[in-house]
Design a protein around this motif. Structure first.
Motif, PDB file in Angstrom:
ATOM      1  N   LEU B  11       0.799  -1.504   0.045  1.00  9.49           N
ATOM      2  CA  LEU B  11       0.065  -0.031  -0.032  1.00  9.49           C
ATOM      3  C   LEU B  11       0.904   1.024  -0.024  1.00  9.49           C
ATOM      4  N   THR B  12       2.168   1.269   1.044  1.00 12.45           N
ATOM      5  CA  THR B  12       2.940   2.314   0.982  1.00 12.45           C
ATOM      6  C   THR B  12       3.156   2.717  -0.363  1.00 12.45           C
ATOM      7  N   LEU B  13       4.044   1.549  -1.008  1.00 18.64           N
ATOM      8  CA  LEU B  13       4.635   1.810  -2.149  1.00 18.64           C
ATOM      9  C   LEU B  13       3.725   2.242  -3.348  1.00 18.64           C
ATOM     10  N   ILE B  14       2.548   1.661  -3.452  1.00 11.92           N
ATOM     11  CA  ILE B  14       1.597   2.288  -4.316  1.00 11.92           C
ATOM     12  C   ILE B  14       1.054   3.783  -4.154  1.00 11.92           C
ATOM     13  N   ILE B  15       1.047   4.166  -2.846  1.00 10.71           N
ATOM     14  CA  ILE B  15       0.704   5.652  -2.804  1.00 10.71           C
ATOM     15  C   ILE B  15       1.847   6.319  -3.146  1.00 10.71           C
ATOM     16  N   ALA B  16       3.155   5.808  -2.700  1.00  8.37           N
ATOM     17  CA  ALA B  16       4.528   6.617  -2.955  1.00  8.37           C
ATOM     18  C   ALA B  16       4.506   6.737  -4.744  1.00  8.37           C
ATOM     19  N   SER B  17       4.082   5.663  -5.438  1.00 10.70           N
ATOM     20  CA  SER B  17       4.393   5.880  -6.880  1.00 10.70           C
ATOM     21  C   SER B  17       3.349   6.591  -7.615  1.00 10.70           C
ATOM     22  N   LEU B  18       2.144   6.513  -6.864  1.00 10.57           N
ATOM     23  CA  LEU B  18       0.843   7.310  -7.408  1.00 10.57           C
ATOM     24  C   LEU B  18       1.190   8.807  -7.225  1.00 10.57           C
ATOM     25  N   LEU B  19       1.923   9.170  -6.316  1.00 12.63           N
ATOM     26  CA  LEU B  19       2.545  10.582  -5.810  1.00 12.63           C
ATOM     27  C   LEU B  19       3.431  11.068  -6.800  1.00 12.63           C
ATOM     28  N   LEU B  20       4.320  10.246  -7.065  1.00 14.12           N
ATOM     29  CA  LEU B  20       5.326  10.698  -8.237  1.00 14.12           C
ATOM     30  C   LEU B  20       4.843  10.674  -9.336  1.00 14.12           C
ATOM     31  N   SER B  21       3.645   9.881  -9.850  1.00  9.35           N
ATOM     32  CA  SER B  21       3.100   9.619 -11.291  1.00  9.35           C
ATOM     33  C   SER B  21       2.217  11.165 -11.555  1.00  9.35           C
ATOM     34  N   VAL B  22       1.842  11.736 -10.658  1.00  9.59           N
ATOM     35  CA  VAL B  22       1.197  13.073 -10.799  1.00  9.59           C
ATOM     36  C   VAL B  22       1.892  14.288 -10.982  1.00  9.59           C
ATOM     37  N   THR B  23       3.300  14.349 -10.783  1.00  9.99           N
ATOM     38  CA  THR B  23       4.234  15.076 -10.655  1.00  9.99           C
ATOM     39  C   THR B  23       5.529  14.885 -11.383  1.00  9.99           C
ATOM     40  N   PHE B  24       5.898  15.839 -12.197  1.00 12.59           N
ATOM     41  CA  PHE B  24       7.301  15.718 -12.701  1.00 12.59           C
ATOM     42  C   PHE B  24       8.542  16.394 -11.970  1.00 12.59           C
ATOM     43  N   HIS B  25       9.078  15.707 -11.192  1.00  9.24           N
ATOM     44  CA  HIS B  25      10.049  16.447 -10.355  1.00  9.24           C
ATOM     45  C   HIS B  25      11.598  15.383 -10.537  1.00  9.24           C
ATOM     46  N   ILE B  26      12.318  16.040 -11.549  1.00  4.68           N
ATOM     47  CA  ILE B  26      13.692  15.138 -11.650  1.00  4.68           C
ATOM     48  C   ILE B  26      14.483  14.783 -10.619  1.00  4.68           C
ATOM     49  N   ARG B  27      14.748  15.859  -9.904  1.00  3.39           N
ATOM     50  CA  ARG B  27      15.647  15.769  -8.727  1.00  3.39           C
ATOM     51  C   ARG B  27      15.146  14.622  -7.759  1.00  3.39           C
ATOM     52  N   LEU B  28      13.772  14.812  -7.370  1.00 11.33           N
ATOM     53  CA  LEU B  28      13.306  13.935  -6.253  1.00 11.33           C
ATOM     54  C   LEU B  28      13.216  12.321  -6.980  1.00 11.33           C
ATOM     55  N   ASN B  29      12.891  12.354  -8.269  1.00  8.42           N
ATOM     56  CA  ASN B  29      12.734  11.082  -8.759  1.00  8.42           C
ATOM     57  C   ASN B  29      14.083  10.200  -8.725  1.00  8.42           C
ATOM     58  N   LEU B  30      15.201  11.141  -8.734  1.00  6.74           N
ATOM     59  CA  LEU B  30      16.584  10.322  -8.766  1.00  6.74           C
ATOM     60  C   LEU B  30      16.922  10.175  -7.448  1.00  6.74           C
ATOM     61  N   ILE B  31      16.390  10.936  -6.300  1.00  7.30           N
ATOM     62  CA  ILE B  31      16.826  10.698  -5.303  1.00  7.30           C
ATOM     63  C   ILE B  31      16.043   9.479  -4.576  1.00  7.30           C
TER      64      ILE B  31
END
Lengths: 196, 238
Positions: B11-31
Motif C-alpha cells: 500500500l505504501t509503495l502504491i501511494i508513493a508511486s501515485l504521488l510521483l506519477s502526478v508530478t514531474f520532479h527530476i531531482r526527487l525522482n532520482l533521489i
C-alpha cells in the motif's frame, strides 16, 4: 444443470488465475522480444513502440476470462488477479502493476456491463479489447507521462496499441474461447453451456 | 525492510508511486531511485547479484524513454539551445527537460519496485492481504494454488514449443498454436485443482484457523506515513 450465479466458485477463481499464469508466461516471452525491439529502436527515439506491440497480451486475461465466465466482475477481477500474480512473481514495476490491472480490467468490464453480461460475440470482444486499450492509454498519460509527447507520436503509439489489443485480446481470445468450448473443455462454465 | 507487513508495504509503495506519477520532479525522482536501491542493496539477505542484473532492463527502459522524450516531446515554445545530433535533427532544451522527466520517473518506479520485489515474500503477501485487507480466503488460496504452478507452466511453454518444432510447425512466441495447448492444460488443471481443494474440505465460509499470522506493527504505519510524507515534503520544498 447448474444455474448462472453471480458469486464466484472456487473453480472459477482458479480457472481465472490459471489463465493469468499462462498469459503471464506468454507475456514474459513476448517481453524479451519487445525489449529487444525497444532497445534496437532506442537510438531513433522510438523505444516505447516496442512495448506497445505486445501491449494487447496484457488484456488477454481480462477478455478471455470475461468471455468464458460471462459474469459481472469477471474481467476486472481476473485482471487484478493477473496483477497480483505479477507482484508475487516479483515484477520490476511491482506495486504499480495492481493499479494498472484495475484500470485495464475496468475497460473491458465496462463494455461487458453495457451489454448486461448477456451478449458475448465477436463485436463485443473487439469493443472490450478496444476499451481496455483506451483506459490503459489514459493511464499511460498519468503513469508514464505520455502527455509530454507530441501529438503525432501519441497517435502512432495509440494506433499500435489498438491494433495489438484487437488482435490479441479481441481476435485471439475469441478464437481460443470458442476452440476450448468446441473441444468440450468448458462444460462447467457459461461459455461451454452456450455451445451445447 | 523484510519484517514490515507485506500488505501495508505494498500500500505504501502504491501511494508513493501515485504521488510521483502526478508530478514531474527530476531531482526527487532520482533521489528516490537512488535511496530505494541503496536500502534494498543494504538489506541483509538480498541477492545482490540478481539486483544488479535486474537493474539493466531499467536503465535500458529509461534510456528508451529518454530518447523518445528527446525526439518526440511536446514542444514547449521551441526556445533554448539548439543541438544537432546524428546530423539530422534539431533538438531544443525544453525537450531535454522532457526527456529527463520521463526517464528519471522510470528509474524512480524501478527503485520502488525493486525495494518491494527483493524484500518481500509471495506467501506472506497473500496471507497479509487475507488477514489485514479482507481478501476472501477462496481468492487468497486460489491465487496461491495457481501461483505455485508458474514454474510448471513455464516449463510447459518450452515443451509445447519443442513439440511444435518436432512436427515442423512454425510458431512465434505468442502464437495461438502455442497458447491453445497450454490453455487446454490450464483448464483441466484448474478443474482438478479446485476439486482436490474442495474434497479436502476447503470451504470459503467456514471459520478458519490460521497457522501463519501476519502482524501489523507501529513500524508499518511509520513507513506508510514516513515515506509518503517525505515524498510530499520533497515535492513541496525541493
Amino acid at each position: 444443470m447448474e444455474k448462472k450465479t453471480n458469486s464466484w466458485k472456487l473453480k472459477e477463481i482458479i480457472l481465472a488465475a490459471m489463465i493469468c499464469i499462462v498469459f503471464g508466461v506468454v507475456y514474459l516471452a513476448g517481453v524479451y522480444l519487445s525489449s529487444f525491439i525497444a532497445t534496437a529502436l532506442t537510438p531513433a527515439g522510438l523505444s516505447p513502440l516496442g512495448n506497445e506491440i505486445v501491449f494487447g497480451v496484457w488484456f488477454m486475461a481480462a477478455t478471455l476470462a470475461g468471455y468464458i465466465l460471462q459474469k459481472p466482475g469477471a474481467a476486472i477481477v481476473s485482471e487484478v488477479i493477473a496483477a497480483v500474480i505479477e507482484v508475487l512473481l516479483g515484477n520490476w514495476f511491482g506495486p504499480m502493476v495492481i493499479v494498472a490491472g484495475i484500470i485495464q480490467g475496468a475497460g473491458a468490464e465496462l463494455v461487458f456491463a453495457a451489454y448486461r453480461y448477456k451478449k458475448f460475440n465477436g463485436g463485443v470482444m473487439y469493443l472490450a479489447a478496444a476499451a481496455s486499450c483506451v483506459t490503459s492509454f489514459l493511464w499511460s498519460f498519468v503513469r508514464s507521462g505520455y502527455g509530454q509527447f507530441s501529438v503525432p507520436f501519441l497517435v502512432l503509439l495509440f494506433v499500435i496499441r489498438l491494433i495489438s489489443s484487437l488482435i490479441f485480446a479481441g481476435l485471439i481470445c475469441r478464437l481460443i474461447g470458442d476452440g476450448l468450448a468446441k473441444a468440450g473443455l468448458l462444460k462447467g462454465y457459461e461459455l461451454g453451456r452456450r455451445h451445447e | 525492510m523484510k519484517s514490515l507487513n507485506p500488505g501495508y508495504k505494498l500500500l505504501t509503495l502504491i501511494i508513493a508511486s501515485l504521488l510521483l506519477s502526478v508530478t514531474f520532479h527530476i531531482r526527487l525522482n532520482l533521489i528516490i531511485a537512488a535511496g530505494c536501491l541503496l536500502v534494498t542493496f543494504c538489506t541483509p539477505g538480498v541477492n545482490r547479484r540478481r539486483l544488479l542484473l535486474g537493474l539493466l532492463p531499467f536503465f535500458l527502459a529509461a534510456l528508451g524513454m529518454f530518447t523518445a522524450g528527446l525526439y518526440f516531446g511536446a514542444d514547449g515554445g521551441n526556445q533554448g539551445v539548439e543541438v544537432t545530433m546524428f546530423g539530422q535533427r534539431t533538438l531544443y532544451a525544453s525537450n531535454l527537460t522532457t526527456a529527463l522527466q520521463l526517464s528519471s520517473r522510470i528509474l524512480a518506479y524501478g527503485g520502488l519496485g525493486m525495494l518491494y520485489a527483493f524484500t518481500s515474500n509471495a506467501f506472506e503477501l497473500v496471507m497479509s492481504l487475507m488477514q489485514q485487507f479482507h481478501l476472501p480466503p477462496k481468492f487468497a488460496y486460489g491465487i496461491l494454488a495457481a501461483y505455485h504452478f508458474f514454474p510448471v507452466v513455464r516449463e510447459e511453454y518450452g515443451i509445447v514449443g519443442a513439440a511444435l518444432k518436432a512436427r515442423g510447425v512454425k510458431a512465434g512466441p505468442v502464437s495461438t498454436k502455442r497458447l491453445f495447448p497450454m490453455l487446454v492444460q490450464a483448464m483441466e488443471r484448474s478443474e482438478s485443482l479446485a476439486m482436490a481443494m474442495e474434497s479436502r474440505g476447503f470451504q470459503d465460509d467456514a471459520p478458519r484457523a490460521t497457522a501463519f499470522r501476519t502482524r501489523v506493527r507501529p513500524a508499518d504505519f511509520c513507513f506508510l506515513f514516513g515515506l509518503n510524507g517525505l515524498i510530499t515534503a520533497g515535492l513541496l520544498f525541493l
